[in-house]
Design an enzyme around this catalytic site. Structure first.
Site, PDB file in Angstrom:
ATOM      1  N   TYR A   1      40.168  18.559 -41.036  1.00  0.00           N
ATOM      2  CA  TYR A   1      39.950  19.521 -42.129  1.00  0.00           C
ATOM      3  C   TYR A   1      40.693  19.067 -43.394  1.00  0.00           C
ATOM      4  O   TYR A   1      40.126  19.039 -44.494  1.00  0.00           O
ATOM      5  CB  TYR A   1      40.442  20.890 -41.662  1.00  0.00           C
ATOM      6  CG  TYR A   1      40.196  22.030 -42.614  1.00  0.00           C
ATOM      7  CD1 TYR A   1      38.912  22.543 -42.821  1.00  0.00           C
ATOM      8  CD2 TYR A   1      41.256  22.627 -43.305  1.00  0.00           C
ATOM      9  CE1 TYR A   1      38.695  23.617 -43.677  1.00  0.00           C
ATOM     10  CE2 TYR A   1      41.050  23.697 -44.161  1.00  0.00           C
ATOM     11  CZ  TYR A   1      39.763  24.187 -44.339  1.00  0.00           C
ATOM     12  OH  TYR A   1      39.549  25.255 -45.197  1.00  0.00           O
TER      13      TYR A   1
ATOM     14  N   THR B   1      40.099  36.827 -44.611  1.00  0.00           N
ATOM     15  CA  THR B   1      38.691  36.713 -44.191  1.00  0.00           C
ATOM     16  C   THR B   1      38.640  36.739 -42.658  1.00  0.00           C
ATOM     17  O   THR B   1      39.691  36.760 -41.992  1.00  0.00           O
ATOM     18  CB  THR B   1      38.054  35.374 -44.646  1.00  0.00           C
ATOM     19  OG1 THR B   1      38.762  34.305 -44.024  1.00  0.00           O
ATOM     20  CG2 THR B   1      38.061  35.203 -46.140  1.00  0.00           C
TER      21      THR B   1
ATOM     22  N   GLY C   1      31.971  25.800 -45.422  1.00  0.00           N
ATOM     23  CA  GLY C   1      33.001  24.942 -44.842  1.00  0.00           C
ATOM     24  C   GLY C   1      33.301  25.381 -43.427  1.00  0.00           C
ATOM     25  O   GLY C   1      33.014  26.516 -43.044  1.00  0.00           O
TER      26      GLY C   1
ATOM     27  N   LEU D   1      45.425  15.517 -33.295  1.00  0.00           N
ATOM     28  CA  LEU D   1      44.600  14.300 -33.423  1.00  0.00           C
ATOM     29  C   LEU D   1      44.278  13.647 -32.072  1.00  0.00           C
ATOM     30  O   LEU D   1      43.134  13.278 -31.808  1.00  0.00           O
ATOM     31  CB  LEU D   1      45.323  13.311 -34.355  1.00  0.00           C
ATOM     32  CG  LEU D   1      44.567  12.069 -34.755  1.00  0.00           C
ATOM     33  CD1 LEU D   1      43.208  12.384 -35.370  1.00  0.00           C
ATOM     34  CD2 LEU D   1      45.401  11.253 -35.745  1.00  0.00           C
TER      35      LEU D   1
ATOM     36  N   ASN E   1      48.167  20.036 -42.635  1.00  0.00           N
ATOM     37  CA  ASN E   1      48.428  21.156 -41.727  1.00  0.00           C
ATOM     38  C   ASN E   1      48.361  20.671 -40.281  1.00  0.00           C
ATOM     39  O   ASN E   1      47.479  19.875 -39.937  1.00  0.00           O
ATOM     40  CB  ASN E   1      47.389  22.265 -41.962  1.00  0.00           C
ATOM     41  CG  ASN E   1      47.922  23.621 -41.577  1.00  0.00           C
ATOM     42  OD1 ASN E   1      49.099  23.775 -41.266  1.00  0.00           O
ATOM     43  ND2 ASN E   1      47.053  24.614 -41.612  1.00  0.00           N
TER      44      ASN E   1
ATOM     45  N   ASP F   1      22.581  29.658 -46.512  1.00  0.00           N
ATOM     46  CA  ASP F   1      23.417  29.612 -45.303  1.00  0.00           C
ATOM     47  C   ASP F   1      22.576  29.072 -44.147  1.00  0.00           C
ATOM     48  O   ASP F   1      21.366  28.865 -44.297  1.00  0.00           O
ATOM     49  CB  ASP F   1      24.011  30.992 -44.964  1.00  0.00           C
ATOM     50  CG  ASP F   1      25.413  30.864 -44.364  1.00  0.00           C
ATOM     51  OD1 ASP F   1      25.562  30.120 -43.368  1.00  0.00           O
ATOM     52  OD2 ASP F   1      26.359  31.483 -44.888  1.00  0.00           O
TER      53      ASP F   1
ATOM     54  N   LYS G   1      42.240  20.752 -33.770  1.00  0.00           N
ATOM     55  CA  LYS G   1      42.829  20.131 -32.560  1.00  0.00           C
ATOM     56  C   LYS G   1      43.835  19.110 -33.068  1.00  0.00           C
ATOM     57  O   LYS G   1      43.600  18.491 -34.111  1.00  0.00           O
ATOM     58  CB  LYS G   1      41.772  19.347 -31.745  1.00  0.00           C
ATOM     59  CG  LYS G   1      40.905  20.177 -30.825  1.00  0.00           C
ATOM     60  CD  LYS G   1      41.572  20.408 -29.477  1.00  0.00           C
ATOM     61  CE  LYS G   1      40.649  21.266 -28.605  1.00  0.00           C
ATOM     62  NZ  LYS G   1      41.405  22.049 -27.628  1.00  0.00           N
TER      63      LYS G   1
ATOM     64  N   GLY H   1      32.366  36.347 -46.031  1.00  0.00           N
ATOM     65  CA  GLY H   1      33.664  35.818 -46.466  1.00  0.00           C
ATOM     66  C   GLY H   1      33.706  35.482 -47.948  1.00  0.00           C
ATOM     67  O   GLY H   1      33.191  36.213 -48.802  1.00  0.00           O
TER      68      GLY H   1
END
Ligand code: NAD
Length: 469
Positions: free
Chosen positions: A376, A410, A313, A320, A370, A261, A318, A241
């Site tokens: 996030y 990605t 990242g 809240l 979002n 990674d 979900k 990515g």
């Protein structure tokens, strides 16, 4: 995942179908191709309001490219433009203009009040229709925080509104508009930013404001073809990515890359490192031992580091009320806490060399919020706050900045439901998704040794997404 609509709409049948149905007609963006490519070509027009401080510095930078520089003449409010130097040809913009321009550059640093903003109109009104496809609008202003009077601060802040709107108008041509805010005396720090924002490297960056200061010290020198030669870079999440593209791009610009990674991604990571002649480091950045493991690796192999790119990242989406606590904890740990701990170890052990760079990857979700991403967005907004605060503390010309990608093509976005994916792609001024390389090029500009004056910024790589500020 390829954007089929973008391909279809650029066929003759597709174009007329899109026009008759009132659908967006995005143009394929011109991106960077070869290292010896001039950063800008074609006709470039420059103009300045009276009292402009950046004009000659910017004209000198453009004169190092393959472009033909013109300066606006025959407008009283733009007479300062004549200071662009002998290489700039005067062009009467009050009469019909034959040329089309690959870039329109305006120095508004001299604007002192609301009436002075008339120079912006006088420069752009007769010329904006002459901006070429994939062209560039670049405005240079003065940082409102450094202005003496509220009227001057208001006029300089007003340039932001202008640039954000003009970006939305020229986006349908695949063109961008951006604003550089200079602190007094920081003209010598302009070079890497002018080059970046005029070049195809900034293809997917529009509607952005960058603060340039001189606080961080003298701008370092850099070679146009290998600006990162001799530098050592750590890139987290480098196996695929955006991280893979960052590793490729920094290596292309001359850096030696430590590709990091999780152990499960070693096979892919090894392939990346072999391709770019870098090193691999298998490490889960949330492990308590990770900061010291990374520090030891750097000390053993290189004695020090120049560039730290916090790209790794995760999302754990979900709403809240439905979110289990481990979704919250892991997202904050990977996206925010691990970056802080790694920086703390590398800075306290003096492993980041002078004129070093730290770059964090935020997200437009961290700016706009979002649905279903409270964890996030919290982590990615925290990244922005961290960058702003640490920028004020760093010494030795070390800088920290963030990128906030919008919709980037990605594996992560390919997995989105089709309708959401299409909406994400089209809801920006350029009506298309960005590519990982667009994020990587922006990071490479921050990493440039000449970008010392660029500190504490968050630049969105989002095609001027309609979501958020
Ligand atoms: P990706 O999932 O393809 O890659 C992320 C990489 O990070 C993976 O290789 C993964 O193994 C690695 N990683 C995850 N947890 C790790 C850990 N604990 N330790 C070490 N490595 C770990 O994601 P991407 O789309 O390439 O995104 C890269 C960055 O860009 C992320 O920070 C993401 O939040 C951000 N971003 C992406 C988009 C987008 O549209 N793709 C938009 C905004 C922001």
């Amino acid at each position: 995942m390829s954007d089929l609509y973008l391909k279809l709409v650029n066929t003759s049948i597709g174009k007329s179908a899109a026009q008759s149905l009132g659908l967006p007609s995005p143009l394929p963006l011109k991106r960077w191709k070869r290292s010896d490519q001039p950063f800008i070509e074609g006709n470039v027009l420059i103009g300045a309001a009276s009292g402009g401080k950046a004009l000659s510095a910017v004209a000198n930078i453009v004169n190092t490219s393959a472009a033909m520089l013109h300066h606006a003449s025959n407008q009283d409010s733009l007479k300062e433009s004549a200071n662009a130097g002998p290489k700039a040809k005067p062009l009467d913009i009050t009469t019909a203009i034959g040329e089309s321009f690959t870039a329109l550059i305006f120095d508004g640093t001299g604007i002192k009040d609301a009436y002075g903003l008339r120079a912006v109109y006088d420069f752009f009104h007769p010329t904006i229709r002459k901006l070429a496809n994939c062209g560039r609008v670049l405005v240079i202003g003065r940082d409102p925080e450094s202005c003496r009077s509220p009227a001057q601060a208001a006029a300089q802040k007003a340039l932001e509104g202008f640039v954000r709107s003009v970006g939305k108008e020229v986006g349908k041509k695949g063109a961008t508009a951006n604003l550089l805010w200079l602190a007094p005396g920081s003209e010598s720090h302009l070079e890497s930013s002018v080059r970046f924002f005029l070049s195809p490297r900034s293809a997917y960056v529009s509607g952005q404001v960058v603060r340039i200061s001189k606080k961080a010290g003298k701008a370092g020198a850099s070679s146009p073809t290998a600006p990162l030669a001799g530098k050592v870079a750590l890139v987290t999440g480098a196996s695929r990515g955006i991280g893979e593209s960052i590793a490729d791009t920094l290596a292309r610009d001359g850096a030696t890359v430590i590709a990091l990674d999780v152990p499960a991604a070693m096979e892919q990571l090894q392939a990346v490192a072999t391709r770019i002649k870098g090193k691999t480091l298998a490490c889960d950045i949330t492990d308590a031992k990770a900061p010291d493991l990374i520090a030891d690796f750097v000390r053993t192999h290189f004695d020090g580091l120049d560039l730290i790119i916090h790209n790794a990242g995760i999302t754990r989406d979900k709403t809240l009320g439905n979110m289990p606590d481990h979704f919250w904890d892991l997202t904050i740990a990977v996206n925010l806490a691990a970056e802080e701990a790694i920086n703390e170890a590398l800075l306290s052990q003096e492993l980041l060399r002078p004129n070093g760079r730290i770059v964090c990857v935020s997200s437009i979700s961290g700016i706009a919020g979002n649905f279903g991403q409270t964890n996030y967005s919290t982590s990615k907004c925290g990244v922005i706050g961290y960058v702003e605060a640490l920028a004020r503390q760093l010494k030795n010309s070390i800088t920290i900045n963030a990128v906030a990608p919008g919709f980037i093509e990605t594996q992560m976005t390919a997995a989105m439901p089709m309708t959401l994916r299409e909406a994400g792609r089209r809801m920006n001024s350029l009506s298309q998704g960005g590519l990982p390389v667009d994020v990587a090029e922006t990071i490479a500009w921050y990493c440039n040794p000449a970008s010392t004056g660029v500190n504490g910024n968050t630049v969105r790589v989002c095609g001027q997404s309609f979501i958020g500020k």
